[in-house]
Write an enzyme that holds these catalytic residues in place. Structure first.
Site, PDB file in Angstrom:
ATOM      1  N   GLY A  18      -6.766 -10.312  14.944  1.00 15.00           N
ATOM      2  CA  GLY A  18      -8.015 -10.093  15.102  1.00 15.00           C
ATOM      3  C   GLY A  18      -8.719 -11.193  14.612  1.00 15.00           C
ATOM      4  O   GLY A  18      -8.567 -12.171  14.246  1.00 15.00           O
ATOM      5  N   GLU A  36       1.954 -15.975   7.424  1.00 12.88           N
ATOM      6  CA  GLU A  36       1.593 -16.183   8.769  1.00 12.88           C
ATOM      7  C   GLU A  36       1.124 -17.727   8.763  1.00 12.88           C
ATOM      8  O   GLU A  36       0.169 -18.068   7.826  1.00 12.88           O
ATOM      9  CB  GLU A  36       0.458 -15.193   8.941  1.00 12.88           C
ATOM     10  N   LYS A  52      -5.624 -13.688   2.437  1.00 12.85           N
ATOM     11  CA  LYS A  52      -5.613 -15.154   2.665  1.00 12.85           C
ATOM     12  C   LYS A  52      -5.187 -16.118   1.822  1.00 12.85           C
ATOM     13  O   LYS A  52      -5.490 -15.577   0.700  1.00 12.85           O
ATOM     14  CB  LYS A  52      -6.914 -15.474   3.389  1.00 12.85           C
ATOM     15  N   LYS A  79      -3.078 -12.620  19.779  1.00 12.60           N
ATOM     16  CA  LYS A  79      -4.460 -12.446  20.075  1.00 12.60           C
ATOM     17  C   LYS A  79      -4.977 -13.024  21.569  1.00 12.60           C
ATOM     18  O   LYS A  79      -4.725 -14.105  21.751  1.00 12.60           O
ATOM     19  CB  LYS A  79      -5.235 -13.489  19.157  1.00 12.60           C
ATOM     20  N   ASP A 108       0.743 -17.761  14.447  1.00 11.90           N
ATOM     21  CA  ASP A 108      -0.700 -17.194  14.938  1.00 11.90           C
ATOM     22  C   ASP A 108      -1.205 -18.679  15.842  1.00 11.90           C
ATOM     23  O   ASP A 108      -1.048 -18.806  16.909  1.00 11.90           O
ATOM     24  CB  ASP A 108      -1.630 -16.870  13.836  1.00 11.90           C
ATOM     25  N   SER A 164      -7.393  -7.246   6.805  1.00 10.14           N
ATOM     26  CA  SER A 164      -7.270  -8.724   6.476  1.00 10.14           C
ATOM     27  C   SER A 164      -8.255  -9.075   5.368  1.00 10.14           C
ATOM     28  O   SER A 164      -9.680  -8.963   5.790  1.00 10.14           O
ATOM     29  CB  SER A 164      -7.486  -9.643   7.713  1.00 10.14           C
ATOM     30  N   LYS A 211      -3.302  -7.883   4.349  1.00 12.20           N
ATOM     31  CA  LYS A 211      -2.885  -9.140   4.437  1.00 12.20           C
ATOM     32  C   LYS A 211      -4.185  -9.794   3.583  1.00 12.20           C
ATOM     33  O   LYS A 211      -5.123  -9.641   3.689  1.00 12.20           O
ATOM     34  CB  LYS A 211      -3.323  -9.742   5.941  1.00 12.20           C
ATOM     35  N   ASP A 264      -1.655 -14.835   4.858  1.00 13.48           N
ATOM     36  CA  ASP A 264      -2.082 -15.900   6.138  1.00 13.48           C
ATOM     37  C   ASP A 264      -2.700 -17.067   5.638  1.00 13.48           C
ATOM     38  O   ASP A 264      -3.608 -17.180   4.765  1.00 13.48           O
ATOM     39  CB  ASP A 264      -2.973 -15.146   6.914  1.00 13.48           C
TER      40      ASP A 264
HETATM   41  O1  OSB Z   1      -6.060 -16.045  11.045  1.00 15.27           O
HETATM   42  O2  OSB Z   1      -5.879 -13.983  11.643  1.00 15.27           O
HETATM   43  C1  OSB Z   1      -6.717 -15.051  11.350  1.00 15.27           C
HETATM   44  C2  OSB Z   1     -10.258 -13.924  11.263  1.00 15.27           C
HETATM   45  C3  OSB Z   1     -10.844 -15.146  11.996  1.00 15.27           C
HETATM   46  C4  OSB Z   1      -9.959 -16.062  12.291  1.00 15.27           C
HETATM   47  C5  OSB Z   1      -8.630 -16.015  12.134  1.00 15.27           C
HETATM   48  C6  OSB Z   1      -8.208 -15.114  11.507  1.00 15.27           C
HETATM   49  C7  OSB Z   1      -8.965 -13.803  11.020  1.00 15.27           C
HETATM   50  C8  OSB Z   1      -8.335 -12.662  10.447  1.00 15.27           C
HETATM   51  C9  OSB Z   1      -9.381 -11.273  10.491  1.00 15.27           C
HETATM   52  O3  OSB Z   1      -7.543 -12.611   9.812  1.00 15.27           O
HETATM   53  C10 OSB Z   1      -8.586 -10.443  11.348  1.00 15.27           C
HETATM   54  C11 OSB Z   1      -9.823  -9.376  11.512  1.00 15.27           C
HETATM   55  O4  OSB Z   1     -10.515  -9.487  12.597  1.00 15.27           O
HETATM   56  O5  OSB Z   1      -9.682  -8.510  10.759  1.00 15.27           O
HETATM   57 MG    MG Z   2      -3.877 -15.899  11.229  1.00 15.96          MG
END
Ligand code: OSB
Ligand code: MG
Length: 368
Positions: free
Chosen positions: A290, A213, A163, A262, A238, A135, A161, A188
């Site tokens: 995650g 996402e 952001k 999660k 999510d 991510s 992925k 995401d």
């Molecule tokens: O939206 O998936 C998410 C990390 C912190 C809070 C929300 C998210 C995330 C990530 C990181 O996308 C995922 C990871 O732990 O590698």
């Molecule tokens: Mg997410």
């Protein structure tokens, strides 16, 4: 088993690089490590609530309060057959899924250790390795983003992925797609959009994304349904999915076609497995999200992602993607085929590095 003692530890750990999402940027991450003691064994759990209420209303401070004043008193001295008993006992505490999940994880680890079995085996996992991706946070420019992704591809990640947020979406995704035409790519938004931004979604819809996402607000299943009707790219929820009921309703409504699971967001591993089972029966793909976990939470994610319905790569990257120093002696490595090995020792299969724990701990409280 009778829980004899519980301790909670507030940790703050430096990330190897800042992580920026549509709700903000962090360079250090908080979490609460939970330890439960019984008959000479200790179970470990990680509460993933961060310092700031950006992803969720829960913070490390609210979780500390809920754990100390409600959840821990409920289980101290209580006789628990298995972690599902815990869910019944704390049903009177509304919300606060991350606080519940952190304690439940420690109970799972303890139960598994008492039985000498791995969490993977007890949850019903079927794989020794799970497919993972990385991510990637919002970067200072599109060019930097391309360089960061290239570095991860060199390390062996085969699913990325990124952001996105308004103004940092179509151009970024288009540039990544042009540079890496075959890459398994997803985006995401962490709830940063609304339906007025439909032109953005129509552009993103043409970029071969595996999924988008959580584009809209977490409490807005209805508009996700309207958006999903207008785009072909699957929406993956999510933040919106906090329970099995949410998962069922979102799917029945057509608000998404994929779910990110999660354990922290849904109140624990038992709920995560229930959502997995439901989605599997419905033929809906799920993947393991995650929360920038330490080695403790990462071990739990790997065990969860080894269940058969986790058919898309998880946000479970190697330890070095997150922390130079982690609190577990075990560090998770990426295999050349973009997988990570699922721990096989009893419980979570990880052990604490006490010297790192000393360095990153801000507070500790013990309950007997
Ligand atoms: O939206 O998936 C998410 C990390 C912190 C809070 C929300 C998210 C995330 C990530 C990181 O996308 C995922 C990871 O732990 O590698
Ligand atoms: Mg997410």
């Amino acid at each position: 088993m009778k829980v004899e003692r519980v301790s909670i530890h507030l940790l703050r750990m430096n990330l190897v690089s800042p992580f920026e999402t549509s709700f903000g940027s962090i360079s250090e991450r908080d979490c609460i490590l939970v330890k439960v003691y019984c008959e000479g064994l200790v179970g470990l759990g990680e509460c993933v609530a961060d310092r700031h209420p950006g992803y969720s209303y829960e913070t490390s401070t609210t979780s500390w309060h809920i754990l100390r004043d409600y959840l821990i008193p409920t289980i101290l001295g209580a006789d628990l057959d298995n972690p599902s008993d815990f869910q019944r006992q704390v049903a009177g505490v509304r919300g606060h899924p991350m606080a519940k999940a952190g304690l439940e994880m420690a109970l799972w680890d303890l139960t598994c250790k008492m039985q000498g079995r791995s969490l993977r085996a007890i949850l019903g996992g079927v794989r020794d390795q799970v497919e993972v991706g990385v991510s990637v946070g919002i970067q200072e420019s599109t060019n930097v983003l391309l360089r960061v992704i290239e570095r991860y591809l060199d390390k062996g990640y085969r699913r990325v992925k990124i952001k996105i947020k308004p103004q940092r979406d179509v151009d970024d995704v288009k540039a990544v797609r042009n540079s890496f035409p075959e890459l398994r790519l997803q985006a995401d938004a962490n709830s940063a959009y609304n339906l007025e931004l439909m032109p953005t979604f129509l552009s993103l819809d043409r970029m071969g994304l595996i999924l988008i996402e959580q584009p809209l607000a977490e409490d807005d299943l209805w508009d996700h349904k309207k958006l999903q009707e207008k785009i072909d790219t699957p929406i993956c929820l999510d933040e919106s999915i906090l329970s099995l009921r949410h998962a069922r309703q979102a799917l029945e409504m057509g608000a998404c076609r994929i779910i990110n699971i999660k354990s922290g967001r849904v109140g624990g591993l038992s709920q995560a497995v229930a959502i997995h089972d439901y989605c599997q029966a419905q033929g809906i793909p799920v993947w393991c999200g995650g929360m920038l976990e330490t080695g403790v939470g990462r071990a739990a994610n790997l065990a969860l992602a080894s269940l058969p319905g986790f058919t898309l790569p998880g946000d479970i990257s190697a330890s070095d993607r997150y922390y130079d120093q982690d609190i577990t002696l075990e560090r998770f490595q990426l295999n050349p085929d973009s997988t990570i090995d699922v721990p096989s020792d009893p419980g979570l299969g990880v052990n604490l590095d006490t010297s790192v724990m000393e360095k990153v701990r801000l507070a500790r409280e013990t309950f007997t």
